[in-house]
Design a protein around this motif. Structure first.
Motif, mmCIF file in Angstrom:
data_model
loop_
_atom_site.group_PDB
_atom_site.id
_atom_site.type_symbol
_atom_site.label_atom_id
_atom_site.label_comp_id
_atom_site.label_asym_id
_atom_site.label_seq_id
_atom_site.Cartn_x
_atom_site.Cartn_y
_atom_site.Cartn_z
ATOM 1 N N GLU A 33 0.850 -1.189 0.000
ATOM 2 C CA GLU A 33 0.000 0.000 0.000
ATOM 3 C C GLU A 33 0.894 1.252 0.000
ATOM 4 O O GLU A 33 1.883 1.315 0.734
ATOM 5 C CB GLU A 33 -0.911 0.015 1.213
ATOM 6 N N GLY A 36 -1.439 4.270 2.324
ATOM 7 C CA GLY A 36 -2.709 3.694 2.735
ATOM 8 C C GLY A 36 -3.587 3.201 1.615
ATOM 9 O O GLY A 36 -4.705 2.747 1.867
ATOM 10 N N TYR A 38 -3.952 0.746 -2.016
ATOM 11 C CA TYR A 38 -3.334 -0.393 -2.721
ATOM 12 C C TYR A 38 -2.440 0.121 -3.842
ATOM 13 O O TYR A 38 -2.836 0.966 -4.652
ATOM 14 C CB TYR A 38 -4.402 -1.331 -3.298
ATOM 15 N N LYS A 55 4.153 0.440 2.068
ATOM 16 C CA LYS A 55 4.124 -0.411 3.255
ATOM 17 C C LYS A 55 3.352 -1.688 2.944
ATOM 18 O O LYS A 55 2.319 -1.651 2.267
ATOM 19 C CB LYS A 55 3.459 0.343 4.409
ATOM 20 N N LYS A 57 0.864 -4.679 3.494
ATOM 21 C CA LYS A 57 -0.402 -4.832 4.203
ATOM 22 C C LYS A 57 -0.360 -6.087 5.059
ATOM 23 O O LYS A 57 0.013 -7.174 4.603
ATOM 24 C CB LYS A 57 -1.541 -4.927 3.180
ATOM 25 N N SER A 58 -0.760 -5.976 6.325
ATOM 26 C CA SER A 58 -0.812 -7.127 7.225
ATOM 27 C C SER A 58 -2.181 -7.809 7.108
ATOM 28 O O SER A 58 -3.224 -7.142 7.061
ATOM 29 C CB SER A 58 -0.568 -6.685 8.665
ATOM 30 N N SER A 71 2.499 -10.011 7.140
ATOM 31 C CA SER A 71 2.486 -9.273 5.878
ATOM 32 C C SER A 71 2.744 -10.181 4.677
ATOM 33 O O SER A 71 2.645 -9.736 3.528
ATOM 34 C CB SER A 71 3.549 -8.167 5.913
ATOM 35 N N THR A 112 -7.195 -10.160 0.649
ATOM 36 C CA THR A 112 -6.798 -9.113 1.595
ATOM 37 C C THR A 112 -7.903 -8.090 1.827
ATOM 38 O O THR A 112 -8.158 -7.680 2.972
ATOM 39 C CB THR A 112 -5.532 -8.401 1.085
ATOM 40 N N TYR A 113 -8.588 -7.707 0.753
ATOM 41 C CA TYR A 113 -9.508 -6.572 0.867
ATOM 42 C C TYR A 113 -10.991 -6.972 0.858
ATOM 43 O O TYR A 113 -11.833 -6.160 1.227
ATOM 44 C CB TYR A 113 -9.257 -5.584 -0.277
#
Length: 315
Positions: A33, A36, A38, A55, A57-58, A71, A112-113
């Motif tokens: 991401e 914040g 994707y 970063k 994503k966990s 992650s 993930t989402y």
């Protein structure tokens, strides 16, 4: 002073390069991401990201029976061994069942989402789906239809988890454990069925034995009857042959007697006289006193004997 400054710059570059270079092992990936939002899905090998801006994503994963955040997303086929759960069959029998679920993440972005806690969601979906399927089956069907249950469960889970980027490959029911009272009743029923089959086999064996014995007796009777028939036929044939031979002998004797006494006396009287003499001889040989009564007509026979006597004197 300048040396320390250069060392600090080199150290910052090394740290920055380490943070920018991300090595992803084979069959794994990470969701990146940027601020914040994707940005990318990293492929196996060396990937470059912007430190402090990008970063990973966990996500929630299942590790050693516990839900933990990581992650890294594993793209290999995974196995979830769900604990036993109580389900109720169509005939209201409470049964404990535990299942194995083999699934694979095929779309890391959806995994993930589209769902917050993927392992927990799959577990709960499996449990509720299993309850629905078992609730439509009676206990006997549940115990004997594992393949059917596995097929139905896999089809429902595969369809439901498709929007999460998950492919359910296989579902296996490990144990189906009815209550102890039901197990006892099933054992008694099984024993009764075995006793029933044993009695049926025994009765069928006795029936077959009786049939074979009756067939053997019938064959023996037929053989005995055939033997008796053959014996009677042979005996009758023997008697007939004996009578024929005897008749032929008597005919030959009469012929010879006729030739011998021709012109002197009647051959029939001669034969009757012989029979009479033989009978009187047999009576005389007895050791007890006998009284013999002769009919009136016997005088003719005596006359014949006298004639024969004269015949013998002439010869």
């Amino acid at each position: 002073m300048t040396l320390y400054f250069l060392l600090a710059i080199v150290l910052c570059v090394i740290v920055f390069a380490k943070m920018a270079l991300v090595i992803i092992p084979q069959s794994e990936t990470k969701i990146i991401e940027r601020l914040g939002r994707y940005h990318a899905t990293l492929n196996p090998g060396i990937n470059v990201i912007v430190p402090f801006i990008d970063k990973a994503k966990s996500v929630v994963v299942l590790s050693h029976g516990r839900y933990v955040y990581s992650s890294t997303i594993d793209l290999r086929e995974q196995v979830y061994d769900f604990p036993k759960q109580n389900v109720i069959t169509k005939d209201n029998v409470q049964t404990e069942i535990n299942a194995l679920l083999y699934f694979q993440i095929v779309d890391p972005f959806k995994a993930t989402y589209e769902i917050n806690n993927l392992p927990n969601a799959i577990e709960k979906l499996t449990q509720t789906t299993l309850r629905n399927i078992i609730g439509e089956l009676e206990l006997d069907e549940t115990l004997t239809s594992r393949d059917t249950i596995n097929t139905k469960l896999r089809a429902v889970l595969d369809d439901a988890t498709d929007k999460w980027g998950v492919k359910v490959n296989r579902v296996e029911l490990q144990d189906i454990t009815p209550p102890d009272s039901v197990l006892t009743a099933m054992e008694k029923q099984m024993q009764a069925e075995r006793n029933k089959r044993a009695q049926i086999l025994k009765s069928e064996g006795e029936k077959a034995a009786e049939i074979l014995a009756s067939e053997g007796e019938r064959t023996a009777m037929v053989n005995r009857a055939e033997a008796a028939k053959q014996q009677a036929v042979l005996h009758a044939e023997g008697e007939a042959q004996a009578r024929i031979r005897k008749a032929e002998a008597e005919a030959k004797a009469i012929e010879l007697i006729t030739q011998a006494v021709a012109g002197s006396t009647n051959p029939a009287n001669y034969l009757l006289a012989q029979k009479y003499i033989q009978m009187m001889q047999e009576l005389a040989e007895g050791d007890k006193t006998k009284t013999v009564y002769l009919p009136y007509e016997a005088t003719n026979l005596l006359g014949s004997i006298g004639g024969i006597k004269e015949l013998f004197k002439e010869n």
